[in-house]
Design a protein around this motif. Sequence first.
Motif, PDB file in Angstrom:
ATOM      1  N   ASN A  70     -25.919   6.216  19.318  1.00  0.00           N
ATOM      2  CA  ASN A  70     -24.515   6.188  19.764  1.00  0.00           C
ATOM      3  C   ASN A  70     -23.589   6.897  18.787  1.00  0.00           C
ATOM      4  O   ASN A  70     -22.633   7.570  19.206  1.00  0.00           O
ATOM      5  CB  ASN A  70     -24.062   4.752  19.997  1.00  0.00           C
ATOM      6  N   ARG A  71     -23.863   6.779  17.494  1.00  0.00           N
ATOM      7  CA  ARG A  71     -23.031   7.460  16.491  1.00  0.00           C
ATOM      8  C   ARG A  71     -23.146   8.968  16.655  1.00  0.00           C
ATOM      9  O   ARG A  71     -22.142   9.692  16.668  1.00  0.00           O
ATOM     10  CB  ARG A  71     -23.437   7.046  15.081  1.00  0.00           C
ATOM     11  N   ILE A  72     -24.374   9.443  16.794  1.00  0.00           N
ATOM     12  CA  ILE A  72     -24.578  10.892  16.960  1.00  0.00           C
ATOM     13  C   ILE A  72     -23.941  11.369  18.266  1.00  0.00           C
ATOM     14  O   ILE A  72     -23.244  12.387  18.304  1.00  0.00           O
ATOM     15  CB  ILE A  72     -26.080  11.232  16.912  1.00  0.00           C
ATOM     16  N   GLY A  73     -24.174  10.608  19.338  1.00  0.00           N
ATOM     17  CA  GLY A  73     -23.576  10.962  20.627  1.00  0.00           C
ATOM     18  C   GLY A  73     -22.056  10.964  20.576  1.00  0.00           C
ATOM     19  O   GLY A  73     -21.401  11.846  21.147  1.00  0.00           O
ATOM     20  N   SER A  74     -21.483   9.986  19.882  1.00  0.00           N
ATOM     21  CA  SER A  74     -20.019   9.918  19.758  1.00  0.00           C
ATOM     22  C   SER A  74     -19.476  11.105  18.977  1.00  0.00           C
ATOM     23  O   SER A  74     -18.425  11.662  19.339  1.00  0.00           O
ATOM     24  CB  SER A  74     -19.606   8.626  19.064  1.00  0.00           C
ATOM     25  N   ASN A  85     -27.043  -0.720  24.726  1.00  0.00           N
ATOM     26  CA  ASN A  85     -26.183   0.275  25.343  1.00  0.00           C
ATOM     27  C   ASN A  85     -26.363   1.575  24.583  1.00  0.00           C
ATOM     28  O   ASN A  85     -26.160   1.616  23.374  1.00  0.00           O
ATOM     29  CB  ASN A  85     -24.718  -0.185  25.284  1.00  0.00           C
ATOM     30  N   ILE A  86     -26.761   2.599  25.309  1.00  0.00           N
ATOM     31  CA  ILE A  86     -26.940   3.915  24.698  1.00  0.00           C
ATOM     32  C   ILE A  86     -26.099   4.920  25.468  1.00  0.00           C
ATOM     33  O   ILE A  86     -26.300   5.126  26.666  1.00  0.00           O
ATOM     34  CB  ILE A  86     -28.422   4.346  24.679  1.00  0.00           C
ATOM     35  N   LEU A  87     -25.152   5.487  24.776  1.00  0.00           N
ATOM     36  CA  LEU A  87     -24.266   6.511  25.328  1.00  0.00           C
ATOM     37  C   LEU A  87     -23.649   6.061  26.649  1.00  0.00           C
ATOM     38  O   LEU A  87     -23.606   6.792  27.629  1.00  0.00           O
ATOM     39  CB  LEU A  87     -25.020   7.840  25.495  1.00  0.00           C
ATOM     40  N   GLY A  88     -23.196   4.806  26.657  1.00  0.00           N
ATOM     41  CA  GLY A  88     -22.489   4.280  27.813  1.00  0.00           C
ATOM     42  C   GLY A  88     -23.370   3.741  28.927  1.00  0.00           C
ATOM     43  O   GLY A  88     -22.853   3.311  29.956  1.00  0.00           O
ATOM     44  N   GLU A  89     -24.674   3.746  28.747  1.00  0.00           N
ATOM     45  CA  GLU A  89     -25.581   3.227  29.769  1.00  0.00           C
ATOM     46  C   GLU A  89     -26.371   2.059  29.210  1.00  0.00           C
ATOM     47  O   GLU A  89     -26.837   2.100  28.067  1.00  0.00           O
ATOM     48  CB  GLU A  89     -26.546   4.323  30.238  1.00  0.00           C
ATOM     49  N   TYR A 141     -15.246  17.153  26.917  1.00  0.00           N
ATOM     50  CA  TYR A 141     -15.545  17.345  28.344  1.00  0.00           C
ATOM     51  C   TYR A 141     -17.002  17.733  28.584  1.00  0.00           C
ATOM     52  O   TYR A 141     -17.338  18.236  29.650  1.00  0.00           O
ATOM     53  CB  TYR A 141     -14.604  18.403  28.935  1.00  0.00           C
ATOM     54  N   ILE A 142     -17.852  17.455  27.624  1.00  0.00           N
ATOM     55  CA  ILE A 142     -19.261  17.827  27.744  1.00  0.00           C
ATOM     56  C   ILE A 142     -19.925  17.002  28.863  1.00  0.00           C
ATOM     57  O   ILE A 142     -19.698  15.788  28.964  1.00  0.00           O
ATOM     58  CB  ILE A 142     -19.996  17.628  26.395  1.00  0.00           C
ATOM     59  N   PRO A 143     -20.714  17.646  29.713  1.00  0.00           N
ATOM     60  CA  PRO A 143     -21.426  16.894  30.752  1.00  0.00           C
ATOM     61  C   PRO A 143     -22.448  15.928  30.133  1.00  0.00           C
ATOM     62  O   PRO A 143     -22.980  16.178  29.047  1.00  0.00           O
ATOM     63  CB  PRO A 143     -22.138  17.975  31.567  1.00  0.00           C
ATOM     64  N   LYS A 144     -22.695  14.835  30.824  1.00  0.00           N
ATOM     65  CA  LYS A 144     -23.581  13.780  30.335  1.00  0.00           C
ATOM     66  C   LYS A 144     -24.973  14.323  29.991  1.00  0.00           C
ATOM     67  O   LYS A 144     -25.543  13.967  28.952  1.00  0.00           O
ATOM     68  CB  LYS A 144     -23.682  12.667  31.395  1.00  0.00           C
ATOM     69  N   ARG A 145     -25.540  15.162  30.833  1.00  0.00           N
ATOM     70  CA  ARG A 145     -26.885  15.716  30.561  1.00  0.00           C
ATOM     71  C   ARG A 145     -26.886  16.533  29.277  1.00  0.00           C
ATOM     72  O   ARG A 145     -27.813  16.454  28.481  1.00  0.00           O
ATOM     73  CB  ARG A 145     -27.344  16.616  31.715  1.00  0.00           C
ATOM     74  N   ARG A 146     -25.860  17.314  29.083  1.00  0.00           N
ATOM     75  CA  ARG A 146     -25.754  18.143  27.875  1.00  0.00           C
ATOM     76  C   ARG A 146     -25.574  17.252  26.647  1.00  0.00           C
ATOM     77  O   ARG A 146     -26.172  17.502  25.602  1.00  0.00           O
ATOM     78  CB  ARG A 146     -24.575  19.107  28.022  1.00  0.00           C
ATOM     79  N   LEU A 147     -24.756  16.206  26.771  1.00  0.00           N
ATOM     80  CA  LEU A 147     -24.566  15.250  25.674  1.00  0.00           C
ATOM     81  C   LEU A 147     -25.899  14.612  25.291  1.00  0.00           C
ATOM     82  O   LEU A 147     -26.238  14.532  24.113  1.00  0.00           O
ATOM     83  CB  LEU A 147     -23.556  14.174  26.075  1.00  0.00           C
ATOM     84  N   ASN A 148     -26.645  14.177  26.300  1.00  0.00           N
ATOM     85  CA  ASN A 148     -27.957  13.573  26.031  1.00  0.00           C
ATOM     86  C   ASN A 148     -28.893  14.563  25.342  1.00  0.00           C
ATOM     87  O   ASN A 148     -29.578  14.219  24.379  1.00  0.00           O
ATOM     88  CB  ASN A 148     -28.588  13.054  27.316  1.00  0.00           C
ATOM     89  N   ALA A 149     -28.905  15.799  25.835  1.00  0.00           N
ATOM     90  CA  ALA A 149     -29.795  16.810  25.251  1.00  0.00           C
ATOM     91  C   ALA A 149     -29.404  17.109  23.807  1.00  0.00           C
ATOM     92  O   ALA A 149     -30.274  17.179  22.925  1.00  0.00           O
ATOM     93  CB  ALA A 149     -29.758  18.090  26.092  1.00  0.00           C
ATOM     94  N   LEU A 150     -28.121  17.279  23.550  1.00  0.00           N
ATOM     95  CA  LEU A 150     -27.678  17.567  22.180  1.00  0.00           C
ATOM     96  C   LEU A 150     -27.922  16.382  21.249  1.00  0.00           C
ATOM     97  O   LEU A 150     -28.265  16.570  20.077  1.00  0.00           O
ATOM     98  CB  LEU A 150     -26.204  17.961  22.164  1.00  0.00           C
TER      99      LEU A 150
END
Length: 113
Positions: free
Chosen positions: A37-41, A12-16, A49-58
Amino acid sequence: MTQDKKNKFRINILGESHTVTTDQPQGYIHELSDTINRIGSDIKNAYPYIPKRRLNALTLINLADLKHKAEQEKDKVIRERDRLAQEKEELEDELNRLRQDNDELMELLQEVE
């Protein structure tokens, strides 16, 4: 021709949920997903409220930053190791020269006595 044994893991990576096929051990793959997941969290907690695409990119940018810094540190350690090896060689040369000087002085002292 023998093929390397590949293992399939669900992670599971960032909820997927993702399936990973690899020859790496399952524990290692889970360590990687835990790091992602730690970095994403951390990012998600800072920006709820960050959009999923932006979260993935960051998250990817942060991982790339960690990799880049690790490579820089590795290069720094290699340079330091090389510098110390050169210094060791120079000190060994000096030690040999000093031993030779000492031997010559000891011979002179014996001649004088």
